[in-house]
Design a protein around this motif. Structure first.
Motif, PDB file in Angstrom:
ATOM      1  N   GLY A   1       0.792  -1.232   0.000  1.00  0.00           N
ATOM      2  CA  GLY A   1       0.000   0.000   0.000  1.00  0.00           C
ATOM      3  C   GLY A   1       0.822   1.279   0.000  1.00  0.00           C
ATOM      4  N   ILE A   2       2.145   1.167   0.032  1.00  0.00           N
ATOM      5  CA  ILE A   2       3.003   2.371   0.056  1.00  0.00           C
ATOM      6  C   ILE A   2       3.208   2.886  -1.370  1.00  0.00           C
ATOM      7  N   ASN A   3       3.153   4.208  -1.528  1.00  0.00           N
ATOM      8  CA  ASN A   3       3.387   4.849  -2.824  1.00  0.00           C
ATOM      9  C   ASN A   3       4.865   4.784  -3.186  1.00  0.00           C
ATOM     10  N   VAL A   4       5.140   4.574  -4.479  1.00  0.00           N
ATOM     11  CA  VAL A   4       6.507   4.486  -4.991  1.00  0.00           C
ATOM     12  C   VAL A   4       6.717   5.626  -5.984  1.00  0.00           C
ATOM     13  N   TYR A   5       7.813   6.381  -5.783  1.00  0.00           N
ATOM     14  CA  TYR A   5       8.125   7.541  -6.621  1.00  0.00           C
ATOM     15  C   TYR A   5       9.470   7.360  -7.315  1.00  0.00           C
ATOM     16  N   ASP A   6       9.594   7.982  -8.480  1.00  0.00           N
ATOM     17  CA  ASP A   6      10.857   7.997  -9.217  1.00  0.00           C
ATOM     18  C   ASP A   6      11.784   9.022  -8.573  1.00  0.00           C
TER      19      ASP A   6
ATOM     20  N   ILE B   1       2.921  -0.299  -3.980  1.00  0.00           N
ATOM     21  CA  ILE B   1       3.354  -1.674  -3.748  1.00  0.00           C
ATOM     22  C   ILE B   1       2.126  -2.509  -3.410  1.00  0.00           C
ATOM     23  N   CYS B   2       1.888  -3.563  -4.211  1.00  0.00           N
ATOM     24  CA  CYS B   2       0.708  -4.397  -3.988  1.00  0.00           C
ATOM     25  C   CYS B   2       1.069  -5.818  -3.558  1.00  0.00           C
ATOM     26  N   ASP B   3       2.342  -6.191  -3.698  1.00  0.00           N
ATOM     27  CA  ASP B   3       2.765  -7.533  -3.296  1.00  0.00           C
ATOM     28  C   ASP B   3       4.281  -7.568  -3.239  1.00  0.00           C
ATOM     29  N   VAL B   4       4.811  -8.577  -2.580  1.00  0.00           N
ATOM     30  CA  VAL B   4       6.255  -8.795  -2.510  1.00  0.00           C
ATOM     31  C   VAL B   4       6.507 -10.279  -2.739  1.00  0.00           C
ATOM     32  N   SER B   5       7.402 -10.582  -3.676  1.00  0.00           N
ATOM     33  CA  SER B   5       7.815 -11.967  -3.924  1.00  0.00           C
ATOM     34  C   SER B   5       9.204 -12.162  -3.339  1.00  0.00           C
ATOM     35  N   GLN B   6       9.395 -13.275  -2.672  1.00  0.00           N
ATOM     36  CA  GLN B   6      10.701 -13.588  -2.101  1.00  0.00           C
ATOM     37  C   GLN B   6      11.355 -14.623  -3.005  1.00  0.00           C
ATOM     38  N   THR B   7      12.402 -14.201  -3.717  1.00  0.00           N
ATOM     39  CA  THR B   7      13.016 -15.049  -4.730  1.00  0.00           C
ATOM     40  C   THR B   7      14.233 -15.802  -4.223  1.00  0.00           C
ATOM     41  N   GLY B   8      14.747 -15.436  -3.087  1.00  0.00           N
ATOM     42  CA  GLY B   8      15.964 -16.060  -2.575  1.00  0.00           C
ATOM     43  C   GLY B   8      17.127 -15.097  -2.683  1.00  0.00           C
ATOM     44  N   ALA B   9      17.431 -14.632  -3.905  1.00  0.00           N
ATOM     45  CA  ALA B   9      18.527 -13.684  -4.082  1.00  0.00           C
ATOM     46  C   ALA B   9      18.144 -12.318  -3.524  1.00  0.00           C
ATOM     47  N   ASN B  10      16.953 -11.860  -3.840  1.00  0.00           N
ATOM     48  CA  ASN B  10      16.438 -10.583  -3.338  1.00  0.00           C
ATOM     49  C   ASN B  10      14.923 -10.603  -3.466  1.00  0.00           C
ATOM     50  N   ASP B  11      14.277  -9.746  -2.707  1.00  0.00           N
ATOM     51  CA  ASP B  11      12.832  -9.611  -2.840  1.00  0.00           C
ATOM     52  C   ASP B  11      12.513  -8.853  -4.130  1.00  0.00           C
TER      53      ASP B  11
ATOM     54  N   TRP C   1       9.483  -6.370  -5.556  1.00  0.00           N
ATOM     55  CA  TRP C   1       8.282  -5.630  -5.201  1.00  0.00           C
ATOM     56  C   TRP C   1       7.398  -5.486  -6.427  1.00  0.00           C
ATOM     57  N   HIS C   2       6.105  -5.748  -6.245  1.00  0.00           N
ATOM     58  CA  HIS C   2       5.119  -5.609  -7.314  1.00  0.00           C
ATOM     59  C   HIS C   2       4.516  -4.211  -7.189  1.00  0.00           C
ATOM     60  N   ILE C   3       4.686  -3.410  -8.229  1.00  0.00           N
ATOM     61  CA  ILE C   3       4.197  -2.033  -8.225  1.00  0.00           C
ATOM     62  C   ILE C   3       2.979  -1.955  -9.141  1.00  0.00           C
ATOM     63  N   LYS C   4       1.838  -1.610  -8.568  1.00  0.00           N
ATOM     64  CA  LYS C   4       0.578  -1.505  -9.330  1.00  0.00           C
ATOM     65  C   LYS C   4       0.424  -0.062  -9.798  1.00  0.00           C
ATOM     66  N   GLN C   5       0.226   0.095 -11.112  1.00  0.00           N
ATOM     67  CA  GLN C   5       0.023   1.410 -11.717  1.00  0.00           C
ATOM     68  C   GLN C   5      -1.194   1.300 -12.624  1.00  0.00           C
ATOM     69  N   GLU C   6      -2.298   1.847 -12.183  1.00  0.00           N
ATOM     70  CA  GLU C   6      -3.576   1.724 -12.883  1.00  0.00           C
ATOM     71  C   GLU C   6      -3.895   0.244 -13.077  1.00  0.00           C
ATOM     72  N   ASP C   7      -3.923  -0.236 -14.324  1.00  0.00           N
ATOM     73  CA  ASP C   7      -4.288  -1.643 -14.549  1.00  0.00           C
ATOM     74  C   ASP C   7      -3.070  -2.510 -14.876  1.00  0.00           C
ATOM     75  N   LYS C   8      -1.862  -1.996 -14.641  1.00  0.00           N
ATOM     76  CA  LYS C   8      -0.641  -2.754 -14.933  1.00  0.00           C
ATOM     77  C   LYS C   8       0.155  -2.978 -13.654  1.00  0.00           C
ATOM     78  N   GLU C   9       0.968  -4.023 -13.712  1.00  0.00           N
ATOM     79  CA  GLU C   9       1.820  -4.339 -12.571  1.00  0.00           C
ATOM     80  C   GLU C   9       3.253  -4.476 -13.057  1.00  0.00           C
ATOM     81  N   TYR C  10       4.178  -3.839 -12.350  1.00  0.00           N
ATOM     82  CA  TYR C  10       5.591  -3.872 -12.699  1.00  0.00           C
ATOM     83  C   TYR C  10       6.369  -4.519 -11.561  1.00  0.00           C
ATOM     84  N   LEU C  11       7.418  -5.237 -11.920  1.00  0.00           N
ATOM     85  CA  LEU C  11       8.232  -5.934 -10.931  1.00  0.00           C
ATOM     86  C   LEU C  11       9.553  -5.203 -10.751  1.00  0.00           C
TER      87      LEU C  11
END
Length: 171
Positions: A103-108, A118-128, A130-140
Motif C-alpha cells: 500500500g506504500i506509494n513508490v516515486y521515481d 506496492i501491492c505484493d512482494v515476492s521472495q526469490t531467494g537472491a532478493n525480494d 516488489w510488485h508495483i501496481k500502476q492503474e491496470d498494470k503491474e511492474y516488478l
C-alpha cells in the motif's frame, strides 16, 4: 496503520511425546523465528505462549512451550496460527515487514513522478521483488541497493531509481 501483532507461523503438528510442537515459520528464516521467546494465539496479543526452547528442523521449527507437557496437550494447538509482537523483532537496517510495504506509494527519484503502489512482494531467494501496481498494470522491481533510494515506512513513501526498461515511458 501498522499492526502490532503479525502472523509469524502456524503450529502444524506435534513432535515426540513430551508436548513439543512443529511450527511452520512464515518469516524470512527459521533462525528469526527461533529468536522469539513468546508468541500469541490471536492478533490482539491476549493468549500468550512462552517458548522455552526452539530449533530449526528441516523446513519447520521444533519448539517446547511452557505448560504444554504431553502429546495430548500439544495436539490441541494443531493448525493454530501464531503471532508475534512487532516490538519483539530486531530488524536490521533495510529490512521491513512485508505487510508494512503493501500500500506504500513508490516515486521515481529523478522525476518525483508517482510510479504506483506496492501491492505484493515476492521472495526469490537472491532478493525480494516488489510488485508495483500502476492503474491496470503491474511492474516488478528488484529490491536491491541499485534501485532503492529510500524507504520511509512511517511516511508511506518509497523512492526508487528503476532499472532502464521496466516502466514503458522511460528513455
Amino acid at each position: 496503520m501498522k499492526k502490532n501483532f503479525l502472523e509469524v507461523g502456524k503450529i502444524v503438528g506435534t513432535h515426540g511425546v513430551r508436548g513439543m510442537v512443529r511450527i511452520q515459520p512464515w518469516c524470512d528464516s527459521a533462525e528469526f523465528f527461533c529468536s522469539l521467546k513468546k508468541v500469541y494465539l490471536d492478533q490482539n496479543g491476549k493468549d500468550k505462549l512462552n517458548i522455552l526452547k526452539s530449533s530449526p528442523h528441516g523446513n519447520v521449527v521444533i519448539a517446547s512451550v511452557k505448560g504444554i507437557d504431553s502429546i495430548e496437550e500439544a495436539e490441541k494447538y494443531r493448525n493454530k496460527v501464531i503471532y508475534m509482537d512487532r516490538k519483539d523483532a530486531k530488524l536490521e537496517k533495510g529490512q521491513y515487514f512485508i505487510c508494512d510495504l503493501i500500500g506504500i506509494n513508490v516515486y521515481d527519484a529523478d522525476s518525483d513522478k508517482l510510479l504506483g503502489v506496492i501491492c505484493d512482494v515476492s521472495q526469490t531467494g537472491a532478493n525480494d521483488v516488489w510488485h508495483i501496481k500502476q492503474e491496470d498494470k503491474e511492474y516488478l522491481i528488484p529490491a536491491i541497493d541499485d534501485v532503492l533510494v529510500s524507504v520511509d515506512i512511517d511516511g508511506e513513501k518509497v523512492i526508487i531509481r528503476p532499472l532502464k526498461g521496466i516502466f514503458p515511458d522511460e528513455d
